[in-house]
Design an enzyme around this catalytic site. Structure first.
Site, PDB file in Angstrom:
ATOM      1  N   ASP A 102       1.040  -1.253   0.033  1.00 34.25           N
ATOM      2  CA  ASP A 102      -0.140   0.142   0.212  1.00 34.25           C
ATOM      3  C   ASP A 102       0.770   1.121  -0.096  1.00 34.25           C
ATOM      4  O   ASP A 102       1.190   1.929  -1.207  1.00 34.25           O
ATOM      5  CB  ASP A 102      -0.984  -0.069   1.168  1.00 34.25           C
ATOM      6  CG  ASP A 102      -2.071   1.008   1.302  1.00 34.25           C
ATOM      7  OD1 ASP A 102      -2.133   1.924   0.315  1.00 34.25           O
ATOM      8  OD2 ASP A 102      -2.574   0.992   2.404  1.00 34.25           O
ATOM      9  N   GLY A 153       4.022   1.017   1.089  1.00 37.61           N
ATOM     10  CA  GLY A 153       5.056   0.599   0.774  1.00 37.61           C
ATOM     11  C   GLY A 153       6.101   0.469   2.056  1.00 37.61           C
ATOM     12  O   GLY A 153       7.199  -0.164   2.225  1.00 37.61           O
ATOM     13  N   LYS A 178      -0.830  -0.808  -4.822  1.00 37.34           N
ATOM     14  CA  LYS A 178      -1.436   0.206  -5.031  1.00 37.34           C
ATOM     15  C   LYS A 178      -0.594   1.000  -5.413  1.00 37.34           C
ATOM     16  O   LYS A 178       0.138   2.070  -4.781  1.00 37.34           O
ATOM     17  CB  LYS A 178      -2.219   0.637  -3.574  1.00 37.34           C
ATOM     18  CG  LYS A 178      -3.261  -0.404  -3.153  1.00 37.34           C
ATOM     19  CD  LYS A 178      -3.906   0.220  -1.928  1.00 37.34           C
ATOM     20  CE  LYS A 178      -4.780  -1.081  -1.255  1.00 37.34           C
ATOM     21  NZ  LYS A 178      -5.294  -0.352   0.160  1.00 37.34           N
ATOM     22  N   ASP A 235      -7.588  -8.846   5.748  1.00 40.69           N
ATOM     23  CA  ASP A 235      -8.637  -8.775   6.450  1.00 40.69           C
ATOM     24  C   ASP A 235      -9.088  -7.157   6.470  1.00 40.69           C
ATOM     25  O   ASP A 235      -8.232  -6.301   6.237  1.00 40.69           O
ATOM     26  CB  ASP A 235      -8.147  -9.136   7.883  1.00 40.69           C
ATOM     27  CG  ASP A 235      -7.230  -8.184   8.544  1.00 40.69           C
ATOM     28  OD1 ASP A 235      -6.134  -8.055   7.958  1.00 40.69           O
ATOM     29  OD2 ASP A 235      -7.393  -7.805   9.545  1.00 40.69           O
TER      30      ASP A 235
HETATM   31  P1  IMP Z   1       2.041  -0.752   3.857  1.00 43.11           P
HETATM   32  O1  IMP Z   1       1.014   0.662   3.595  1.00 43.11           O
HETATM   33  O2  IMP Z   1       2.443  -0.619   2.611  1.00 43.11           O
HETATM   34  O3  IMP Z   1       2.725  -0.467   4.716  1.00 43.11           O
HETATM   35  O4  IMP Z   1       0.699  -1.784   4.344  1.00 43.11           O
HETATM   36  C1  IMP Z   1       0.647  -2.270   5.417  1.00 43.11           C
HETATM   37  C2  IMP Z   1      -0.188  -3.390   5.539  1.00 43.11           C
HETATM   38  O5  IMP Z   1      -1.603  -2.779   5.595  1.00 43.11           O
HETATM   39  C3  IMP Z   1      -0.379  -4.517   4.504  1.00 43.11           C
HETATM   40  O6  IMP Z   1       0.719  -5.530   4.776  1.00 43.11           O
HETATM   41  C4  IMP Z   1      -1.500  -5.076   4.933  1.00 43.11           C
HETATM   42  O7  IMP Z   1      -1.688  -5.988   5.844  1.00 43.11           O
HETATM   43  C5  IMP Z   1      -2.447  -3.916   5.289  1.00 43.11           C
HETATM   44  N1  IMP Z   1      -3.345  -3.219   3.998  1.00 43.11           N
HETATM   45  C6  IMP Z   1      -3.097  -2.268   3.327  1.00 43.11           C
HETATM   46  N2  IMP Z   1      -3.984  -2.199   2.258  1.00 43.11           N
HETATM   47  C7  IMP Z   1      -4.898  -3.096   2.714  1.00 43.11           C
HETATM   48  C8  IMP Z   1      -6.113  -3.366   2.097  1.00 43.11           C
HETATM   49  O8  IMP Z   1      -6.535  -2.927   1.101  1.00 43.11           O
HETATM   50  N3  IMP Z   1      -6.757  -4.427   2.764  1.00 43.11           N
HETATM   51  C9  IMP Z   1      -6.356  -5.140   3.939  1.00 43.11           C
HETATM   52  N4  IMP Z   1      -5.100  -4.628   4.211  1.00 43.11           N
HETATM   53  C10 IMP Z   1      -4.195  -3.854   3.874  1.00 43.11           C
END
Ligand code: IMP
Length: 185
Positions: free
Chosen positions: A111, A113, A139, A167
């Site tokens: 998301d 990253g 994303k 989830d």
């Molecule tokens: P980050 O923002 O890339 O660090 O994402 C963090 C974590 O948020 C991911 O590994 C997922 O566990 C969770 N996450 C991000 N986007 C989504 C989504 O659309 N649905 C469910 N979990 C999400």
């Protein structure tokens, strides 16, 4: 009109069917074939990021025709619901020795990253021969290239999805299809 199978309720939100199990299967097969071809019979260590990547990992490794090992880590991002705090705590469940190994991190979704960036920094310290990321969902408008994702199943818009391991407050991980947040009028 949508059938009941296309809309579901988890906690206080509604979700609409977005990506089918058949589309997921095709994407996972494509990634498995790509990894098999790229690593040219070398041994690979898959580092599975719990909990969300579990379904992706179990399906993907069956599509990879290489000698491979499995390790598990947990990346907790101190957040609830649909927002992470950006602070990630990485926990090991197995005594990993990644020195000189070809490592592929299996993520459910990238998301912002931030999670994967901190996982990579953590694993880099173990001196792997190579370190790549396979994520089922990306994303791109959110992470804006802050991290290189080598194997990507689907690029999606910056909306919240559940299912196939992902989830919403711990519900929805068991869904075979993927659903997207659906605001009811
Ligand atoms: P980050 O923002 O890339 O660090 O994402 C963090 C974590 O948020 C991911 O590994 C997922 O566990 C969770 N996450 C991000 N986007 C989504 C989504 O659309 N649905 C469910 N979990 C999400």
């Amino acid at each position: 009109m949508m059938s009941n199978n296309d809309i579901l309720e988890l906690h206080d939100k509604h979700f609409k069917k977005f990506i089918t199990r058949e589309q997921i299967h095709d994407a996972v097969k494509r990634l498995g074939a790509q990894i098999t071809s790229d690593y040219n019979a070398s041994e690979v260590v898959f580092v599975v990021v719990l909990k969300g990547s579990i379904l992706f990992a179990t399906d993907l490794i069956r599509e990879v025709n290489l000698p491979c090992r499995l390790e598990f880590i947990r990346a907790e991002s101190y957040g609830t619901g649909m927002h992470s705090s950006g602070k990630v705590n990485v926990t090991h469940y197995t005594g990993m020795d990644l020195t000189g190994k070809h490592v592929i991190v299996l993520e459910d979704i990238v998301d912002t990253g931030l999670t994967v960036k901190q996982i990579l920094a953590h694993l880099e310290e173990m001196n792997p021969a190579s370190l790549k990321i396979a994520t089922l969902f990306l994303k791109p408008e959110v992470c804006k290239g802050t991290v290189s994702t080598h194997y990507v199943g689907f690029e999606i818009s910056p909306l919240f999805i559940v299912g196939y391991g992902l989830d919403y407050n711990e519900l929805g991980r068991n869904l075979a299809d993927v659903y997207i947040l659906h605001e009811t009028p």
